[in-house]
Scaffold this active site. Structure first.
Site, PDB file in Angstrom:
ATOM      1  CB  SER A   1       5.081   6.952 -11.040  1.00 31.02           C
ATOM      2  OG  SER A   1       5.586   5.865  -9.539  1.00 31.02           O
TER       3      SER A   1
ATOM      4  CG  ASP B   1       5.541   2.311 -11.668  1.00 31.47           C
ATOM      5  OD1 ASP B   1       5.538   2.945 -10.018  1.00 31.47           O
ATOM      6  OD2 ASP B   1       6.265   3.038 -12.423  1.00 31.47           O
TER       7      ASP B   1
ATOM      8  CG  ASP C   1       8.601   2.793 -10.161  1.00 29.87           C
ATOM      9  OD1 ASP C   1       8.236   3.118  -9.120  1.00 29.87           O
ATOM     10  OD2 ASP C   1       8.405   3.306 -10.838  1.00 29.87           O
TER      11      ASP C   1
END
Length: 451
Positions: A101, A244, A246
Site C-alpha cells: 500500500s 496500490d 485503493d
C-alpha cells in the site's frame, strides 16, 4: 493473536518478513483451503504494484498455488480494487494482491480476496495461518494435476471500463483540467487513461515507476508535489492515489487538501438528495473527525464507527445494509460498485458531484470545519503498556476532561509496535494537553517494560 496477518493482509520488509518461503506457503495454504469449494479446476488471480520485490513474491506465490493444483492468472501491475473486481468477474476462487500500500518500496505485502471479491474474514485468515505453519507435503498435487500459469493481457482495459461505468450516463469530465498523481504505483496506467477517456484534460505525475520510487515524495501520503502542480497549472482538481490505488486524496483548485472525511460528507449529502443512500447514515472508523459526525447529524444522517481498517468498515456495511463508508485516510467504499476501497472510483464519484453542481471543488468539498485533532505515536519494544494501571488512569482522566466536547482514541497499530494516541475537541489547547498526558504515561510504561 494472529502471527502473520495484520489489519490489511500480511505486510513487512521484503526478503525479511515477506520471504519467498512465506509466499510459497501462503499460496499452498490458501490454495488448499479454497479448493474445498468443489471438484473442478480452481483458479486464482494475482496482481501486484510496482515494487521491485513484486517479481520475487509473485513467482513464489505462483509456485505455491500451482504446487497444490491451482491454475494461476497473472495480472501484472494493477490496482487492488481491480484484483477484487476481476476475482469475481473471471469466476476465480481466490484473488491475491502483492502490495504494501502506502509503505516505502522496501516493504511488501500479500492481500487475499475470496471468490466474492471481499477480503477474507479474521476466521479464514486464522485457518490459513494454521495451515502455513503445518506440514503440507502430503497434500501437494501429484505430477498430473499440477496447476498452470498464464499472463492475462486485457485486464487494464477491463478495469478502466468498469471504473468509467460507475459514473451517471449524463456525466463526463469535458472541460476539467485534472492533475493525477499515481504514486509511481499500481494505478500509473489505468487512472490517467480512465480520466482522459472521460474527457478530462489530464496532467500525470508519479507515473514513472522504477521498482524503487513507489510512494517516494508522491502519492496520497506525500501530496506536496500534487499541490504544487495544481497551483502551477491552475488545474480544477488534483487526485492522489496511494501505492496500490485503493485510497485517494483530493486537492482543490486552491491547493488545499480534501481528506476522506470531507469526501464522504460530499457523497453522503449528494446520495441522500438523490435517494441513493441505502441507510440513513454512513460507516467510518474511530479516527474520523467529530466534525463529520456533527455535519451528518445536521443532515439527518448518522455515523457508525468501527475499528481502524477498511475491512471492518466493510464488514459493518455488509451486515447492516450501508452502501457508503470509509476512512479519513482516503479508503472510500461504495458497495454499489466495489467490494473494497477504490481510489479512482471514489474520485470519479466526487467529480460527478462537482460537475452536476457546476461549482469549484473548494466550494463543494468544504462540508464542515474539522475539529482540532492531534495524533501522536509511541513506539515500544516489549510488554503491554496499555494494561498498566498508570496508563489506564491517564486515559480515564483524559476522557473525563474532554467530556462531550471531544474524543480520545488510543489503539495499538496493527502493522508495527506503535501505540497511537488521538484526541480531538473544540478546544485545541485542551486536546493537546490531554494527548500529551496520555503519551507521557504510555512512554513511561513502555520504558519500564523495556528496562
Amino acid at each position: 493473536m494472529r502471527k502473520y496477518f495484520g489489519t490489511d493482509g500480511i505486510r513487512g520488509r521484503a526478503n525479511g518478513i515477506i520471504t519467498p518461503d512465506l509466499a510459497l506457503r501462503v499460496g499452498q495454504a490458501a490454495g488448499l483451503m479454497f479448493q474445498q469449494r468443489g471438484d473442478y479446476r480452481h483458479r486464482v488471480v494475482i496482481g501486484k504494484d510496482t515494487r521491485l520485490s513484486g517479481y520475487m513474491i509473485e513467482s513464489a506465490l505462483q509456485a505455491g498455488f500451482t504446487s497444490v493444483g491451482m491454475d494461476v492468472l497473472l495480472l501484472g501491475p494493477i490496482p487492488t480494487p481491480a484484483v477484487a473486481m476481476l476475482t469475481r468477474s473471471m469466476r476465480c476462487d481466490l484473488g491475491v494482491m502483492i502490495s504494501a500500500s502506502h509503505n516505502p518500496y522496501e516493504d511488501n505485502g500479500i492481500k487475499l480476496f475470496g471468490p466474492d471479491g471481499f477480503k477474507l474474514s479474521d476466521d479464514m485468515e486464522l485457518q490459513i495461518e494454521a495451515m502455513i505453519d503445518s506440514d503440507l507435503t502430503r497434500r501437494l498435487a501429484d505430477s498430473a494435476t499440477l496447476g498452470r500459469a498464464k499472463r492475462i493481457e486485457s485486464v487494464q482495459a477491463r478495469y478502466i471500463e468498469f471504473a468509467k461505468r460507475t459514473l451517471p450516463r449524463q456525466i463526463d469530465l469535458e472541460g476539467m483540467r485534472v492533475v493525477i498523481d499515481c504514486a509511481n504505483g499500481a494505478g500509473y496506467k489505468v487512472a490517467p487513461e480512465a480520466l482522459w477517456e472521460l474527457g478530462a484534460e489530464v496532467v500525470s505525475i508519479g507515473v514513472e515507476p522504477n521498482g524503487f520510487n513507489i510512494n517516494h515524495d508522491v502519492g496520497s501520503t506525500a501530496p506536496d508535489a500534487l499541490i504544487h502542480k495544481v497551483r502551477e497549472l491552475r488545474a480544477d482538481v488534483g487526485i492522489a492515489l496511494d501505492g496500490d490505488a485503493d485510497r485517494v486524496l483530493i486537492v482543490d483548485e486552491k491547493g488545499h487538501k480534501v481528506d476522506g472525511d470531507q469526501l464522504m460528507g460530499v457523497v453522503a449529502r449528494s446520495w441522500k438528495e438523490d435517494g441513493r443512500l441505502a441507510q440513513a447514515g454512513i460507516v467510518a472508523t474511530i479516527m474520523s473527525n467529530l466534525g463529520l459526525e456533527r455535519y451528518l447529524n445536521g443532515l439527518g444522517l448518522g455515523l457508525v464507527r468501527t475499528a481502524v481498517g477498511d475491512r471492518y468498515v466493510l464488514e459493518h456495511m455488509r451486515a447492516n445494509g450501508y452502501n457508503l463508508g470509509g476512512e479519513q485516510s482516503g479508503h472510500i467504499i461504495m458497495s454499489d460498485y466495489t467490494t473494497t476501497g477504490d481510489g479512482l472510483v471514489a474520485a470519479l464519484q466526487l467529480l460527478a458531484v462537482v460537475k452536476s453542481l457546476g461549482k469549484p471543488v473548494s466550494e463543494v468539498c468544504h462540508c464542515f470545519e474539522p475539529l482540532p485533532q492531534v495524533l501522536k505515536n509511541v513506539r515500544y519494544k516489549s510488554g503491554t503498556p496499555l494494561q498498566e494501571a498508570s496508563v489506564i488512569k491517564a486515559i480515564e482522566s483524559g476522557r473525563e476532561t474532554l467530556g462531550n466536547a471531544g474524543r480520545l482514541v488510543i489503539r495499538p497499530s496493527g502493522t508495527e509496535p506503535v501505540i497511537r494516541v488521538m484526541g480531538e475537541g473544540d478546544n485545541a489547547d485542551l486536546v493537546n494537553r490531554v494527548v500529551d498526558d496520555v503519551v507521557e504515561a504510555v512512554t513511561q510504561a513502555a520504558s519500564k517494560a523495556a528496562a
